[in-house]
Design a protein around this motif. Structure first.
Motif, mmCIF file in Angstrom:
data_model
loop_
_atom_site.group_PDB
_atom_site.id
_atom_site.type_symbol
_atom_site.label_atom_id
_atom_site.label_comp_id
_atom_site.label_asym_id
_atom_site.label_seq_id
_atom_site.Cartn_x
_atom_site.Cartn_y
_atom_site.Cartn_z
ATOM 1 N N MET A 120 0.835 -1.197 0.000
ATOM 2 C CA MET A 120 0.000 0.000 0.000
ATOM 3 C C MET A 120 0.873 1.252 0.000
ATOM 4 O O MET A 120 1.201 1.796 1.064
ATOM 5 C CB MET A 120 -0.907 0.013 1.231
ATOM 6 N N PRO A 121 1.236 1.723 -1.179
ATOM 7 C CA PRO A 121 2.148 2.885 -1.242
ATOM 8 C C PRO A 121 1.572 4.134 -0.586
ATOM 9 O O PRO A 121 2.294 4.903 0.048
ATOM 10 C CB PRO A 121 2.349 3.091 -2.750
ATOM 11 N N TYR A 122 0.245 4.359 -0.738
ATOM 12 C CA TYR A 122 -0.376 5.521 -0.096
ATOM 13 C C TYR A 122 -0.191 5.451 1.418
ATOM 14 O O TYR A 122 0.151 6.429 2.071
ATOM 15 C CB TYR A 122 -1.874 5.569 -0.408
ATOM 16 N N LEU A 123 -0.458 4.271 1.970
ATOM 17 C CA LEU A 123 -0.408 4.102 3.423
ATOM 18 C C LEU A 123 1.009 4.290 3.952
ATOM 19 O O LEU A 123 1.221 4.906 5.001
ATOM 20 C CB LEU A 123 -0.933 2.716 3.794
ATOM 21 N N GLN A 124 1.983 3.755 3.237
ATOM 22 C CA GLN A 124 3.377 3.889 3.663
ATOM 23 C C GLN A 124 3.815 5.354 3.642
ATOM 24 O O GLN A 124 4.495 5.831 4.556
ATOM 25 C CB GLN A 124 4.277 3.047 2.757
ATOM 26 N N ALA A 125 3.419 6.067 2.600
ATOM 27 C CA ALA A 125 3.780 7.486 2.503
ATOM 28 C C ALA A 125 3.055 8.301 3.577
ATOM 29 O O ALA A 125 3.621 9.245 4.145
ATOM 30 C CB ALA A 125 3.426 8.020 1.110
ATOM 31 N N PHE A 126 1.809 7.929 3.866
ATOM 32 C CA PHE A 126 1.046 8.617 4.910
ATOM 33 C C PHE A 126 1.696 8.401 6.274
ATOM 34 O O PHE A 126 1.815 9.332 7.071
ATOM 35 C CB PHE A 126 -0.388 8.101 4.918
ATOM 36 N N GLU A 127 2.154 7.189 6.527
ATOM 37 C CA GLU A 127 2.836 6.904 7.788
ATOM 38 C C GLU A 127 4.115 7.724 7.911
ATOM 39 O O GLU A 127 4.426 8.256 8.982
ATOM 40 C CB GLU A 127 3.149 5.417 7.896
ATOM 41 N N ALA A 128 4.863 7.834 6.806
ATOM 42 C CA ALA A 128 6.081 8.638 6.821
ATOM 43 C C ALA A 128 5.761 10.103 7.117
ATOM 44 O O ALA A 128 6.496 10.789 7.840
ATOM 45 C CB ALA A 128 6.799 8.514 5.476
ATOM 46 N N HIS A 129 4.636 10.572 6.581
ATOM 47 C CA HIS A 129 4.191 11.942 6.840
ATOM 48 C C HIS A 129 3.901 12.144 8.329
ATOM 49 O O HIS A 129 4.313 13.158 8.927
ATOM 50 C CB HIS A 129 2.934 12.233 6.016
ATOM 51 N N LEU A 130 3.214 11.182 8.942
ATOM 52 C CA LEU A 130 2.887 11.285 10.368
ATOM 53 C C LEU A 130 4.150 11.316 11.211
ATOM 54 O O LEU A 130 4.254 12.075 12.184
ATOM 55 C CB LEU A 130 1.999 10.108 10.789
ATOM 56 N N ARG A 131 5.109 10.484 10.847
ATOM 57 C CA ARG A 131 6.366 10.451 11.601
ATOM 58 C C ARG A 131 7.126 11.763 11.452
ATOM 59 O O ARG A 131 7.816 12.203 12.391
ATOM 60 C CB ARG A 131 7.225 9.272 11.147
#
Length: 281
Positions: free
Chosen positions: A1-12
């Motif tokens: 899930m590329p969207y989810l991985q990028a979203f997680e990186a954003h949160l971090r």
């Protein structure tokens, strides 16, 4: 899930706590699973009606309003990020479920807090006494409690303070009253000598969050009082809101927004009963 991985990186990148990040990701994953089960379109085709339908789906699952609104808040954060990244073209914002009932008080009644505090003090374990006094005297989160280091404590004869590492690594310094100062000083007299910089030390080193929950539960079970660190935080917040400006409580509890502090302005059933019973014509 590329969207989810990028979203997680954003949160971090925003220094969100691990607990907050895991909640966001779990909520968004559930939403994505539901979305893919009802349509063959990709996430780039998300529209606001999808959010409305998901809200109805959550309500049909008999979840509490608090749980539903938390999930919707997570999805709103995800959709704002999707829009900012150009993955979707229109803003998607799902309205929270409104609760017209009297909000439930999540803290302890005065009599229950008295029973719990008395039981802990009567048992005489200085570390446990320090734990309860800090929690009810400052309202800090359990994660903040176990993160207190020796160098975060300043105590003199008539005043003292704790430096707290809050959510997103935000720091705040809280004054501590005489009960908290006394409890900390008495615990420090018998604290095991070790290399750890953390205040609370058990047999296996620095205490973790679960240990605090177990300690409180042990005493709560003895006096038949349900208690968690979060309930003690609510207890203080509700007590303060009767006499203290919301902005001051916001700083004490470490809320990013005063709207979060507003939850302590609830009116309980007991409040309404007392108000009406005191009327004289």
């Amino acid at each position: 899930m590329p969207y989810l991985q990028a979203f997680e990186a954003h949160l971090r990148s925003k220094d969100r706590s691990e607990n907050t990040i895991s909640c966001y990701i779990r909520d968004v994953m559930q939403f994505i699973a539901w979305y893919r089960g009802k349509t063959e379109y990709g996430l780039d085709k998300l529209i606001e009606l999808d959010g409305v339908e998901y809200k109805k789906h959550l309500q049909a699952c008999n979840l509490s309003i608090v749980s539903i609104n938390r999930k919707l808040a997570s999805i709103n954060v995800f959709c704002r990020w999707m829009l900012k990244q150009g993955h979707i073209k229109e803003e998607i914002r799902i309205e929270a479920v409104r609760n017209r009932d009297v909000r439930q008080y999540k803290g302890l009644e005065d009599k229950d807090l008295w029973k719990l505090r008395n039981e802990i003090h009567r048992h005489g374990n200085r570390m446990h006494i320090a734990i309860i006094e800090i929690l009810i005297g400052t309202g800090i989160r359990v994660s903040e409690l176990v993160g207190i280091r020796l160098q975060d404590i300043e105590i003199s004869e008539r005043k003292g303070s704790l430096r707290i590492q809050g959510k997103g690594n935000a720091q705040r310094t809280l004054p501590i009253n005489k009960d908290v100062r006394k409890a900390i000083q008495r615990y420090l007299e018998i604290r095991p000598e070790c290399e750890s910089e953390f205040l609370f030390i058990g047999q296996r080193g620095a205490l973790e969050r679960n240990a605090i929950n177990l300690i409180l539960k042990k005493y709560g079970d003895r006096v038949k009082v349900e208690v968690t660190p979060h309930m003690l935080r609510h207890t203080l917040g509700y007590k303060l809101v009767k006499t203290t400006p919301l902005t001051t409580i916001q700083q004490i509890l470490g809320h990013d927004h005063v709207s979060t502090t507003n939850i302590y302005t609830l009116t309980t059933q007991q409040d309404m009963e007392m108000a009406l019973s005191n009327i004289e014509w």
